[in-house]
Each structure stands twice: as C-alpha cells, then as structure tokens.
Design an enzyme around this catalytic site. Sequence first.
Site, PDB file in Angstrom:
ATOM      1  N   ASN A  18       2.295 -21.792   9.469  1.00  0.00           N
ATOM      2  CA  ASN A  18       2.773 -21.366   8.116  1.00  0.00           C
ATOM      3  C   ASN A  18       3.701 -22.132   7.445  1.00  0.00           C
ATOM      4  OD1 ASN A  18       2.994 -17.655   9.486  1.00  0.00           O
ATOM      5  ND2 ASN A  18       1.187 -18.902   8.607  1.00  0.00           N
TER       6      ASN A  18
ATOM      7  N   ARG B 123      -3.754  -6.394  15.773  1.00  0.00           N
ATOM      8  CA  ARG B 123      -3.871  -7.301  14.498  1.00  0.00           C
ATOM      9  C   ARG B 123      -4.328  -6.429  13.405  1.00  0.00           C
ATOM     10  NH1 ARG B 123      -4.867 -13.782  13.660  1.00  0.00           N
ATOM     11  NH2 ARG B 123      -4.612 -13.784  11.460  1.00  0.00           N
TER      12      ARG B 123
ATOM     13  N   ARG C 250       1.893 -23.477   3.968  1.00  0.00           N
ATOM     14  CA  ARG C 250       1.879 -22.736   3.007  1.00  0.00           C
ATOM     15  C   ARG C 250       2.529 -23.472   1.553  1.00  0.00           C
ATOM     16  NH1 ARG C 250       0.918 -16.627   4.368  1.00  0.00           N
ATOM     17  NH2 ARG C 250      -0.677 -16.990   6.083  1.00  0.00           N
TER      18      ARG C 250
ATOM     19  N   ASP D 285      -0.931  -9.271   9.602  1.00  0.00           N
ATOM     20  CA  ASP D 285      -1.613 -10.004   8.574  1.00  0.00           C
ATOM     21  C   ASP D 285      -2.210  -9.085   7.389  1.00  0.00           C
ATOM     22  OD1 ASP D 285      -2.694 -12.289   7.698  1.00  0.00           O
ATOM     23  OD2 ASP D 285      -4.346 -12.188   9.212  1.00  0.00           O
TER      24      ASP D 285
ATOM     25  N   ARG E 236      -8.637 -12.923  15.460  1.00  0.00           N
ATOM     26  CA  ARG E 236      -8.446 -14.161  16.230  1.00  0.00           C
ATOM     27  C   ARG E 236      -7.019 -14.122  16.486  1.00  0.00           C
ATOM     28  NH1 ARG E 236     -10.022 -16.133  10.844  1.00  0.00           N
ATOM     29  NH2 ARG E 236      -8.209 -16.252   9.531  1.00  0.00           N
ATOM     30  N   LEU E 237      -6.462 -14.995  17.386  1.00  0.00           N
ATOM     31  CA  LEU E 237      -5.022 -14.967  17.905  1.00  0.00           C
ATOM     32  C   LEU E 237      -4.025 -15.779  17.046  1.00  0.00           C
ATOM     33  CD1 LEU E 237      -5.452 -14.740  21.979  1.00  0.00           C
ATOM     34  CD2 LEU E 237      -5.007 -12.930  20.139  1.00  0.00           C
TER      35      LEU E 237
ATOM     36  N   ARG F  83      -3.451 -10.722   0.729  1.00  0.00           N
ATOM     37  CA  ARG F  83      -5.102  -9.937   0.245  1.00  0.00           C
ATOM     38  C   ARG F  83      -4.427  -8.464  -0.212  1.00  0.00           C
ATOM     39  NH1 ARG F  83      -7.908 -10.619   5.615  1.00  0.00           N
ATOM     40  NH2 ARG F  83      -5.840 -11.517   6.219  1.00  0.00           N
TER      41      ARG F  83
ATOM     42  N   ASN G  61      -0.858  -9.435   4.018  1.00  0.00           N
ATOM     43  CA  ASN G  61       0.358  -9.176   2.606  1.00  0.00           C
ATOM     44  C   ASN G  61      -0.579  -9.938   1.480  1.00  0.00           C
ATOM     45  OD1 ASN G  61       1.846  -8.226   4.753  1.00  0.00           O
ATOM     46  ND2 ASN G  61       3.199 -10.016   4.683  1.00  0.00           N
TER      47      ASN G  61
ATOM     48  N   ARG H 258       1.494 -13.395  -4.193  1.00  0.00           N
ATOM     49  CA  ARG H 258       1.702 -13.149  -2.771  1.00  0.00           C
ATOM     50  C   ARG H 258       2.876 -12.562  -2.432  1.00  0.00           C
ATOM     51  NH1 ARG H 258      -2.423 -15.451   0.332  1.00  0.00           N
ATOM     52  NH2 ARG H 258      -0.875 -15.611   2.034  1.00  0.00           N
TER      53      ARG H 258
HETATM   54  C1  IPE Z   1      -0.691 -15.430  11.541  1.00  0.00           C
HETATM   55  O1  IPE Z   1      -1.351 -15.044  10.256  1.00  0.00           O
HETATM   56  C2  IPE Z   1       0.566 -15.496  11.562  1.00  0.00           C
HETATM   57  C3  IPE Z   1       1.701 -14.566  10.938  1.00  0.00           C
HETATM   58  C4  IPE Z   1       1.133 -13.112  10.841  1.00  0.00           C
HETATM   59  C5  IPE Z   1       2.859 -14.732  11.127  1.00  0.00           C
HETATM   60  P1  IPE Z   1      -1.832 -16.036   9.453  1.00  0.00           P
HETATM   61  O2  IPE Z   1      -2.397 -15.632   8.224  1.00  0.00           O
HETATM   62  O3  IPE Z   1      -1.157 -17.476   9.069  1.00  0.00           O
HETATM   63  O4  IPE Z   1      -3.213 -16.811  10.128  1.00  0.00           O
HETATM   64  P2  IPE Z   1      -4.661 -17.271   9.991  1.00  0.00           P
HETATM   65  O5  IPE Z   1      -4.245 -18.728   9.337  1.00  0.00           O
HETATM   66  O6  IPE Z   1      -5.264 -16.640   9.150  1.00  0.00           O
HETATM   67  O7  IPE Z   1      -5.144 -17.852  11.477  1.00  0.00           O
HETATM   68  C1  IPE Z   2       0.845 -12.087   6.892  1.00  0.00           C
HETATM   69  O1  IPE Z   2       0.290 -12.098   5.746  1.00  0.00           O
HETATM   70  C2  IPE Z   2       2.019 -12.627   6.795  1.00  0.00           C
HETATM   71  C3  IPE Z   2       2.527 -14.087   7.113  1.00  0.00           C
HETATM   72  C4  IPE Z   2       1.567 -14.925   7.434  1.00  0.00           C
HETATM   73  C5  IPE Z   2       3.652 -14.699   6.818  1.00  0.00           C
HETATM   74  P1  IPE Z   2      -0.861 -13.321   5.044  1.00  0.00           P
HETATM   75  O2  IPE Z   2       0.087 -13.833   3.943  1.00  0.00           O
HETATM   76  O3  IPE Z   2      -1.344 -14.031   6.016  1.00  0.00           O
HETATM   77  O4  IPE Z   2      -1.814 -12.463   4.216  1.00  0.00           O
HETATM   78  P2  IPE Z   2      -3.437 -13.003   4.055  1.00  0.00           P
HETATM   79  O5  IPE Z   2      -3.789 -13.253   5.316  1.00  0.00           O
HETATM   80  O6  IPE Z   2      -3.327 -14.125   3.062  1.00  0.00           O
HETATM   81  O7  IPE Z   2      -3.725 -11.778   3.337  1.00  0.00           O
HETATM   82 MG    MG Z   3      -3.129 -14.194   6.824  1.00  0.00          MG
END
Ligand code: IPE
Ligand code: IPE
Ligand code: MG
Length: 247
Positions: A66, A186, A69, A18, A192-193, A22, A20, A31
């Site tokens: 996801n 994480r 998005r 998690d 969180r999970l 940010r 990427n 992003r």
């Molecule tokens: C969890 O991350 C899913 C993956 C890492 C693939 P998210 O960024 O989607 O989770 P939330 O929405 O913050 O809980």
């Molecule tokens: C995790 O990074 C990758 C996926 C969920 C695919 P994020 O895209 O959730 O990054 P943040 O949480 O927005 O920073």
């Molecule tokens: Mg995320």
Amino acid sequence: MSASGPGKTPQHIAIIMDGNGRWAKARGLPRLEGHRRGVETVRTVVDSARQLGVRYLTLYAFSAENWKRPAEEVSGLMGLLDFFLKRELDNLIKQQVRLHTIGRTDQLPANVQRELARVKEATRHFTQWNLVLALNYGAQTEAADAARAYAEAVQAGRENPAEASWERFRRYFYTAELPEPDLLIRTSGELRLSNFLMLQLAYAELVFTPTLWPDFGHADLVAAVEDYARRERRYGATTEQIKAGAR
Ligand code: IPE
Ligand code: IPE
Ligand code: MG
C-alpha cells in the site's frame, strides 16, 4: 488447529477490509473520506465480534504494497491510524481487548509507532479478547523474516533443520502467539488474498462479500459467521471420520 465444526463460533476471524475507495468514489467524495468511514466500521466490527464470542479478530489495515499509493493517501491513512489508536484506547480497555500488531511496524511513522506501543502496553494484560492489526504486513515479507530468524536459530544451535516442520517454523512468524484464522472475510467483491496470511489461512473457511467495507456492519458479520457455521471442516479427512470424531 481449532476444532471448529458445524454450529461452532469461529475463534479467530481475519478480515481484508476492502472497498473504501470505491465507496467514496460512488459518492463523489475523496478516497480519504472512504477510509474515514472505514474506521467507523472497525469500531462496529470489533464490538460485534466480541458480542459473538470471537476471541481473535485480525484486520488487514495496511499492506506492504500500500506504500505504492499516492503520498497524500498514505499520509492520510497514517493520520487515521493515529486518530483511531488515540480514540479507541478507552474503549479497548473498557471492553478488555488486547491489541497486537503483525507486519513491519518499525517502518511506520514514529508517532504511529509510539501510539501502537502505548495501546499495546495498556492492554497487554487482557487475554480473552484480541484485536490484531496487520500494518505494513505482507505474507511474503513475513516468510522472508521468518526464514532469516530461523536460519539464525540454526546457526546458534537452537534449531535442527532435520526436524523442520510447520509447527516449529511458525514460531518465527509474526503470528507465533496467535491461533490460525478459522474464517477469512474479504469485502468489496475482490476474489484474492493480496498477500495476506497465506500460510496461516491454509485451512480457513473463505467468505467473500460484495459489500464495501464502509457499509459492512453487525448483520454482515453475523451472516458470515452463520455461513461458516454451516460448513464442514475436514482438514483432509472424510465426512464419516469427522462425524465419528464428533460423537
Ligand atoms: C488489501 O487491499 C490490503 C488491505 C485491505 C489493507 P488492496 O486494495 O490493497 O488490495 P489489491 O491491491 O486490490 O489487491
Ligand atoms: C481498503 O480500501 C483500505 C486499504 C487498502 C487501506 P481501498 O482503499 O483498497 O478501497 P478500493 O479497493 O480502492 O475501493
Ligand atoms: Mg482495495
């Protein structure tokens, strides 16, 4: 359950990759650039885990949620997955790593499904090292799919509900062939999970790090494994019992 205890290497590490978005935002980048850098981290971590003797590495790459998005980000992620599979096939074969997937992969774009099938087929004979990609994965969907498969087995007379147990029920999960994770990591500071492997993580040790996934590297994995090695896994028993058993 594996008998890992103090000083032991986890047999199975699961990672919620998690941060990427940010990482990219902090640099004024789109992003998708964060996701691109995240793919480079995946290669590093696959190699590091193997070096550390971790036999199973499960990476949460795309959750069932996801899809919410922006369409552009979803298609960018699918494109990166296709790119990763094409680029990594040789490396996986060289390192003797078998690819597995968990999740409803039949809902992924056809080109991604084709690549997944190709890489899985080309690596299916490897047994020592395993990379598991969680794709369109959700623990609640998995539980529903398992319940359906279990109910069908009951109807066919292959299961007896009076004998229901986790050991029997887990055979209907996507992870049936995999040991349960010893360590969950994480990144990005979220605590969180997010619908990841809820039952399989019942006794996993949890490590949360503020490091964003694109910045995560070998040293961070080593630190998490060292943290894990210092913990005492009791599985409901007492310290005295664990020490007596270890003797
Ligand atoms: C969890 O991350 C899913 C993956 C890492 C693939 P998210 O960024 O989607 O989770 P939330 O929405 O913050 O809980
Ligand atoms: C995790 O990074 C990758 C996926 C969920 C695919 P994020 O895209 O959730 O990054 P943040 O949480 O927005 O920073
Ligand atoms: Mg995320």
